[in-house]
Design an enzyme around this catalytic site. Structure first.
Site, PDB file in Angstrom:
ATOM      1  N   SER A  54      38.565  44.311  40.154  1.00 53.38           N
ATOM      2  CA  SER A  54      38.298  43.138  39.308  1.00 53.38           C
ATOM      3  C   SER A  54      37.765  43.527  37.931  1.00 53.38           C
ATOM      4  O   SER A  54      36.738  44.217  37.820  1.00 53.38           O
ATOM      5  CB  SER A  54      37.277  42.246  40.031  1.00 53.38           C
ATOM      6  OG  SER A  54      36.654  41.367  39.117  1.00 53.38           O
ATOM      7  N   GLY A  55      38.403  43.012  36.887  1.00 55.39           N
ATOM      8  CA  GLY A  55      37.912  43.251  35.528  1.00 55.39           C
ATOM      9  C   GLY A  55      36.538  42.623  35.329  1.00 55.39           C
ATOM     10  O   GLY A  55      35.659  43.214  34.690  1.00 55.39           O
ATOM     11  N   LEU A  56      36.372  41.433  35.909  1.00 57.36           N
ATOM     12  CA  LEU A  56      35.066  40.767  35.808  1.00 57.36           C
ATOM     13  C   LEU A  56      33.982  41.623  36.458  1.00 57.36           C
ATOM     14  O   LEU A  56      32.916  41.860  35.877  1.00 57.36           O
ATOM     15  CB  LEU A  56      35.133  39.394  36.488  1.00 57.36           C
ATOM     16  CG  LEU A  56      33.792  38.689  36.700  1.00 57.36           C
ATOM     17  CD1 LEU A  56      33.185  38.272  35.378  1.00 57.36           C
ATOM     18  CD2 LEU A  56      33.960  37.471  37.603  1.00 57.36           C
ATOM     19  N   ASP A  66      33.032  39.941  30.630  1.00 54.05           N
ATOM     20  CA  ASP A  66      34.455  40.244  30.798  1.00 54.05           C
ATOM     21  C   ASP A  66      35.220  39.722  29.583  1.00 54.05           C
ATOM     22  O   ASP A  66      35.956  38.737  29.670  1.00 54.05           O
ATOM     23  CB  ASP A  66      34.913  39.563  32.105  1.00 54.05           C
ATOM     24  CG  ASP A  66      36.368  39.833  32.432  1.00 54.05           C
ATOM     25  OD1 ASP A  66      36.937  40.795  31.896  1.00 54.05           O
ATOM     26  OD2 ASP A  66      36.931  39.064  33.235  1.00 54.05           O
ATOM     27  N   ASP A  93      43.378  44.731  38.297  1.00 54.00           N
ATOM     28  CA  ASP A  93      43.351  43.741  37.226  1.00 54.00           C
ATOM     29  C   ASP A  93      43.395  44.524  35.914  1.00 54.00           C
ATOM     30  O   ASP A  93      42.412  45.157  35.530  1.00 54.00           O
ATOM     31  CB  ASP A  93      42.034  42.955  37.364  1.00 54.00           C
ATOM     32  CG  ASP A  93      41.814  41.952  36.255  1.00 54.00           C
ATOM     33  OD1 ASP A  93      42.723  41.756  35.429  1.00 54.00           O
ATOM     34  OD2 ASP A  93      40.713  41.354  36.223  1.00 54.00           O
ATOM     35  N   ASP A  95      43.998  43.203  32.904  1.00 52.36           N
ATOM     36  CA  ASP A  95      43.843  42.278  31.765  1.00 52.36           C
ATOM     37  C   ASP A  95      45.181  42.079  31.036  1.00 52.36           C
ATOM     38  O   ASP A  95      46.165  41.732  31.646  1.00 52.36           O
ATOM     39  CB  ASP A  95      42.754  42.784  30.809  1.00 52.36           C
ATOM     40  CG  ASP A  95      41.361  42.610  31.386  1.00 52.36           C
ATOM     41  OD1 ASP A  95      41.235  42.057  32.494  1.00 52.36           O
ATOM     42  OD2 ASP A  95      40.382  43.023  30.736  1.00 52.36           O
ATOM     43  N   GLU A 122      48.165  40.108  32.438  1.00 53.42           N
ATOM     44  CA  GLU A 122      48.152  38.668  32.164  1.00 53.42           C
ATOM     45  C   GLU A 122      48.653  38.336  30.759  1.00 53.42           C
ATOM     46  O   GLU A 122      48.588  39.174  29.851  1.00 53.42           O
ATOM     47  CB  GLU A 122      46.742  38.100  32.387  1.00 53.42           C
ATOM     48  CG  GLU A 122      45.700  38.553  31.383  1.00 53.42           C
ATOM     49  CD  GLU A 122      44.266  38.259  31.845  1.00 53.42           C
ATOM     50  OE1 GLU A 122      43.908  38.659  32.969  1.00 53.42           O
ATOM     51  OE2 GLU A 122      43.519  37.641  31.070  1.00 53.42           O
ATOM     52  N   LYS A 128      41.068  39.632  25.371  1.00 52.71           N
ATOM     53  CA  LYS A 128      41.026  38.420  26.200  1.00 52.71           C
ATOM     54  C   LYS A 128      39.614  38.131  26.682  1.00 52.71           C
ATOM     55  O   LYS A 128      38.739  39.008  26.643  1.00 52.71           O
ATOM     56  CB  LYS A 128      41.987  38.554  27.363  1.00 52.71           C
ATOM     57  CG  LYS A 128      41.621  39.650  28.349  1.00 52.71           C
ATOM     58  CD  LYS A 128      41.289  39.113  29.697  1.00 52.71           C
ATOM     59  CE  LYS A 128      39.896  39.471  30.156  1.00 52.71           C
ATOM     60  NZ  LYS A 128      39.636  39.155  31.548  1.00 52.71           N
ATOM     61  N   ASN A 130      37.354  36.232  29.948  1.00 50.37           N
ATOM     62  CA  ASN A 130      37.478  35.792  31.342  1.00 50.37           C
ATOM     63  C   ASN A 130      37.947  34.334  31.392  1.00 50.37           C
ATOM     64  O   ASN A 130      37.525  33.501  30.583  1.00 50.37           O
ATOM     65  CB  ASN A 130      36.132  35.952  32.072  1.00 50.37           C
ATOM     66  CG  ASN A 130      36.263  35.571  33.532  1.00 50.37           C
ATOM     67  OD1 ASN A 130      36.111  34.419  33.915  1.00 50.37           O
ATOM     68  ND2 ASN A 130      36.589  36.544  34.358  1.00 50.37           N
ATOM     69  N   SER A 131      38.792  34.055  32.350  1.00 48.35           N
ATOM     70  CA  SER A 131      39.443  32.749  32.457  1.00 48.35           C
ATOM     71  C   SER A 131      38.464  31.581  32.613  1.00 48.35           C
ATOM     72  O   SER A 131      38.823  30.432  32.343  1.00 48.35           O
ATOM     73  CB  SER A 131      40.393  32.748  33.653  1.00 48.35           C
ATOM     74  OG  SER A 131      41.241  33.857  33.606  1.00 48.35           O
ATOM     75  N   ARG A 166      50.741  37.817  35.470  1.00 48.48           N
ATOM     76  CA  ARG A 166      49.801  36.706  35.680  1.00 48.48           C
ATOM     77  C   ARG A 166      49.917  35.709  34.538  1.00 48.48           C
ATOM     78  O   ARG A 166      49.839  36.097  33.372  1.00 48.48           O
ATOM     79  CB  ARG A 166      48.387  37.296  35.741  1.00 48.48           C
ATOM     80  CG  ARG A 166      47.251  36.320  35.525  1.00 48.48           C
ATOM     81  CD  ARG A 166      45.953  37.012  35.843  1.00 48.48           C
ATOM     82  NE  ARG A 166      44.772  36.332  35.372  1.00 48.48           N
ATOM     83  CZ  ARG A 166      43.527  36.737  35.624  1.00 48.48           C
ATOM     84  NH1 ARG A 166      43.330  37.826  36.361  1.00 48.48           N
ATOM     85  NH2 ARG A 166      42.499  36.087  35.164  1.00 48.48           N
ATOM     86  N   HIS A 197      47.039  31.454  37.858  1.00 46.84           N
ATOM     87  CA  HIS A 197      45.599  31.221  37.903  1.00 46.84           C
ATOM     88  C   HIS A 197      45.290  29.759  37.580  1.00 46.84           C
ATOM     89  O   HIS A 197      45.992  29.137  36.776  1.00 46.84           O
ATOM     90  CB  HIS A 197      44.905  32.137  36.903  1.00 46.84           C
ATOM     91  CG  HIS A 197      43.478  32.457  37.279  1.00 46.84           C
ATOM     92  ND1 HIS A 197      42.918  32.080  38.476  1.00 46.84           N
ATOM     93  CD2 HIS A 197      42.506  33.119  36.612  1.00 46.84           C
ATOM     94  CE1 HIS A 197      41.663  32.501  38.520  1.00 46.84           C
ATOM     95  NE2 HIS A 197      41.385  33.135  37.404  1.00 46.84           N
TER      96      HIS A 197
HETATM   97  C1  SPV Z   1      38.820  39.190  37.665  1.00 47.02           C
HETATM   98  O1  SPV Z   1      38.358  39.358  38.783  1.00 47.02           O
HETATM   99  O2  SPV Z   1      38.461  39.830  36.684  1.00 47.02           O
HETATM  100  C2  SPV Z   1      39.869  38.193  37.439  1.00 47.02           C
HETATM  101  C3  SPV Z   1      39.889  37.005  38.268  1.00 47.02           C
HETATM  102  O3  SPV Z   1      40.650  38.339  36.530  1.00 47.02           O
HETATM  103  S1  SPV Z   1      38.986  35.787  37.428  1.00 47.02           S
HETATM  104  O4  SPV Z   1      37.689  36.300  37.094  1.00 47.02           O
HETATM  105  O5  SPV Z   1      38.955  34.682  38.355  1.00 47.02           O
HETATM  106  O6  SPV Z   1      39.727  35.421  36.224  1.00 47.02           O
HETATM  107 MG    MG Z   2      40.054  39.722  35.173  1.00 51.71          MG
END
Ligand code: SPV
Ligand code: MG
Length: 296
Positions: A54-56, A66, A93, A95, A122, A128, A130-131, A166, A197
């Site tokens: 996970s990037g986060l 993130d 992930d 990004d 993505e 970018k 975080n979503s 993504r 997502h």
């Molecule tokens: C992550 O885990 O970094 C993701 C998923 O990209 S989210 O944080 O839900 O975007």
């Molecule tokens: Mg991410």
């Protein structure tokens, strides 16, 4: 397991192959997010079929948000540590591919060389965010993202590696038609699977997407905000992979915070001892048996 397989020696192409096989067999692949070797091992131990780098989580583990602050090497180091600690596939992930088309190609090259089974890129503009952050969500033109996917594909050397495209169309407030249009064009560009997502509190966007999707490629979802959406419902909807992206780190934060608050308040660790893992458990999770056997 012996030292040969204790750390990082499990065949790598076969893990990507396992991922492809699961997609083909229409098995639901359950994936847990992690950020290091230990979090990956806990996911494998619990029975998850794969680990999400996970990037986060990797950003947060560095004490950073993130928002594309870390570079590819740091995210790759996190993913490689996870890959080395487990025998299940790691889906990374990546990004935006960490920049432009050449960066995406380089990302594929380096992640594949590290043994990563799945590379997820993505369609947001680099840098970018975080979503789940409100501001600064900007989508790349779909054709441009298609060229980025082609660049990543052209750098792939193992046929088994899975490229996941993504779309953040729903995250950016665009509707079902745009999400579908993008995912179709990403499959045309060579994506092996698509990740759709959503940040809605219910699964309506995802369910409506699945009703219209022509199933030309497997679909991956991340039910963070729509947590009521069960694995069984995902399977029934035709989804191939469910990623629980950050619940591991969130449980860790709460547990550690509670532990330290108690220790500060009590002036000793007596009250927390029954609730925390033993040192022996940490040894075991770190592979002490494989490294030392009886010699300890
Ligand atoms: C992550 O885990 O970094 C993701 C998923 O990209 S989210 O944080 O839900 O975007
Ligand atoms: Mg991410």
């Amino acid at each position: 397991m012996t030292i040969a397989t204790a750390h990082g020696a499990t065949a790598t192409a076969s893990r990507a192959f396992a991922l492809r096989e699961a997609f083909e067999d229409k098995r639901l692949i359950k994936v847990a997010g992690g950020h290091d070797g230990m979090s990956a091992r806990l996911a494998e131990e619990a029975g998850f079929n794969a680990v999400w780098a996970s990037g986060l989580e990797i950003s947060a583990a560095h004490g950073l948000p993130d928002v594309s602050l870390l570079g590819m090497s740091e995210y790759l180091a996190g993913a490689a540590a996870m890959h080395n600690a487990v025998s299940v596939p790691v889906v990374a992930d990546c990004d935006t591919g960490f920049g432009g088309n050449l960066n995406a190609a380089f990302t594929m090259m380096r992640y594949e060389a590290a043994g990563i089974a799945g590379v997820c890129i993505e369609d947001k503009i680099f840098p970018k965010r975080n979503s789940f952050l409100e501001a600064g969500q900007e989508l790349l033109d779909a054709d441009e993202f298609g060229r980025k996917l082609e660049a990543a594909k052209s750098a792939q050397t193992l046929s088994e590696t899975v490229l996941i495209a993504r779309t953040e169309a729903f995250i950016c407030g665009l509707g079902l038609d745009e999400a579908l249009r993008r995912c179709h064009s990403y499959v045309d560009a060579g994506a092996d699977a698509v990740l759709v997502h959503s940040k809605k509190a219910d699964s309506s966007e995802i369910v409506s997407f699945m009703k219209e999707w022509d199933h030309r490629a497997p679909v991956v979802v991340v039910p963070t905000t729509y947590s009521r959406f069960s694995a069984d419902e995902a399977k029934a909807a035709g989804i191939s992979m469910v990623i629980y992206a950050n619940q591991g780190m969130r449980s860790m934060v709460k547990a550690v915070r509670d532990t330290w608050a108690t220790v500060i308040a009590d002036g000793s660790t007596v009250a927390v001892e029954p609730h925390i893992a033993t040192v022996k458990d940490i040894f075991a999770l770190s592979g002490i048996d494989q490294w030392l056997g009886e010699d300890r």
